[in-house]
Design an enzyme around this catalytic site. Sequence first.
Site, PDB file in Angstrom:
ATOM      1  N   ARG A  38     -29.090   3.425  11.159  1.00 38.03           N
ATOM      2  CA  ARG A  38     -28.771   4.355   9.481  1.00 38.03           C
ATOM      3  C   ARG A  38     -30.591   4.140   8.593  1.00 38.03           C
ATOM      4  NH1 ARG A  38     -25.183  -1.188   9.002  1.00 38.03           N
ATOM      5  NH2 ARG A  38     -23.645  -0.223   9.945  1.00 38.03           N
ATOM      6  N   ARG A  42     -28.074   4.797   2.950  1.00 37.79           N
ATOM      7  CA  ARG A  42     -28.349   3.487   1.099  1.00 37.79           C
ATOM      8  C   ARG A  42     -28.997   2.998   0.914  1.00 37.79           C
ATOM      9  NH1 ARG A  42     -22.450   0.465   2.579  1.00 37.79           N
ATOM     10  NH2 ARG A  42     -23.471  -0.198   4.362  1.00 37.79           N
ATOM     11  N   ARG A  51     -26.724  11.405  -2.712  1.00 37.24           N
ATOM     12  CA  ARG A  51     -25.081  11.940  -2.318  1.00 37.24           C
ATOM     13  C   ARG A  51     -24.242  11.085  -3.974  1.00 37.24           C
ATOM     14  NH1 ARG A  51     -22.834   9.000   1.176  1.00 37.24           N
ATOM     15  NH2 ARG A  51     -20.586   9.038  -0.018  1.00 37.24           N
ATOM     16  N   ASP A  87     -21.452  10.885  10.027  1.00 37.69           N
ATOM     17  CA  ASP A  87     -20.010   9.377  11.130  1.00 37.69           C
ATOM     18  C   ASP A  87     -19.941   9.286  12.039  1.00 37.69           C
ATOM     19  OD1 ASP A  87     -19.644   7.024   8.951  1.00 37.69           O
ATOM     20  OD2 ASP A  87     -18.162   7.977  10.073  1.00 37.69           O
ATOM     21  N   TYR A 162     -10.726   2.229  15.595  1.00 38.93           N
ATOM     22  CA  TYR A 162      -9.914   2.804  14.419  1.00 38.93           C
ATOM     23  C   TYR A 162      -8.476   3.438  14.107  1.00 38.93           C
ATOM     24  CZ  TYR A 162     -14.397   1.903  12.228  1.00 38.93           C
ATOM     25  OH  TYR A 162     -16.304   1.383  11.624  1.00 38.93           O
TER      26      TYR A 162
END
Length: 355
Positions: A38, A42, A51, A87, A162
């Site tokens: 990562r 962010r 973004r 992702d 998921y």
Amino acid sequence: MSANDAPRAQQPSAAYDSAFLKACRREPVPHTPVWFMRQAGRSLPEYRKVREGIPMLESCMRPELVTEITLQPVRRHGVDAAIYFSDIVVPLKAIGIDLDIKPGVGPVVEHPIRTRADLAQLRDLTPEDVSYVTEAIGLLTRELGATPLIGFAGAPFTLASYLVEGGPSRTYENAKAMMYGDPELWADLLDRLADITAAFLKVQIEAGASAVQLFDSWAGALAPVDYRRSVLPASAKVFEAVAGYGVPRIHFGVGTGELLPLMSEAGADVVGVDWRVPMDEAARRIGPGKALQGNLDPTVLFAPTEAVEAKTREVLDSAKDLEGHVFNLGHGVMPSTDPDALTRLVEYVHTRTAR
């Protein structure tokens, strides 16, 4: 695998002699290489800026945007490898699964897979389904030059979790109920996901990725006996499918200290270790013939610089006798991490380990 399906070994790239790829191959390095999971995300204000207003999955399908985001931590931190910005659910979206990444929640699947009939949702992935990945990696490898690019995918168990749960879960009751209650359906689900995952990794390698990482983020929820019986065969199928390309294959999960020998057995060249197990102990569990990656606790970066350096020395000292070591966090960079702390950490590891 037929001869026609067998991958062709990659020609040595400009990145072949990089510290990162040398460490993955367990060769002598000028310094311990560093990258972060990562790292393109962010925690970077420049990431948030580009973004802004763009949904996550859409941002993964814009080659120029993917290129910019992937390059940002390389420019800022001086890391030894870039990781492709994407992702783990991108290949599922690409084959038509009705899902979205909801802010503050994560991937949400509209029609979870609960029955054999639901498997019809999982068709084969073709390179045309993810042509934007091929385009973005072409742009990136030209920009990166001698800096390696890591491709990645979600492992079959994590993707299955998921798909069966319909979204993130802490208990995986639906996925485990299928695994225990209908093992044939579970095995068929993971086998299909292994094919999709392998196809996604092949696209990335053939476009120019220098290494690939398989994220089995939720495998730590499993007991070793269940991992061996119900998960390992699918992960091994993925690694075997890309073995012929000759690029390093990395395997990582969270809370997987008890699974390290089995994750190694699945076929990776490099085994990622989270912060719960010291690197020397991880090496003992895994055995010889593998490089290791890890494993500073991501929360350490919120402490003062002196404390970060002290904990980093502990990791480096624990890893000093490894056959190959790639320094990383034991999980992803947390969104509120100070980017300057990451830059200082890269410089500290490079300086401390200079040969």
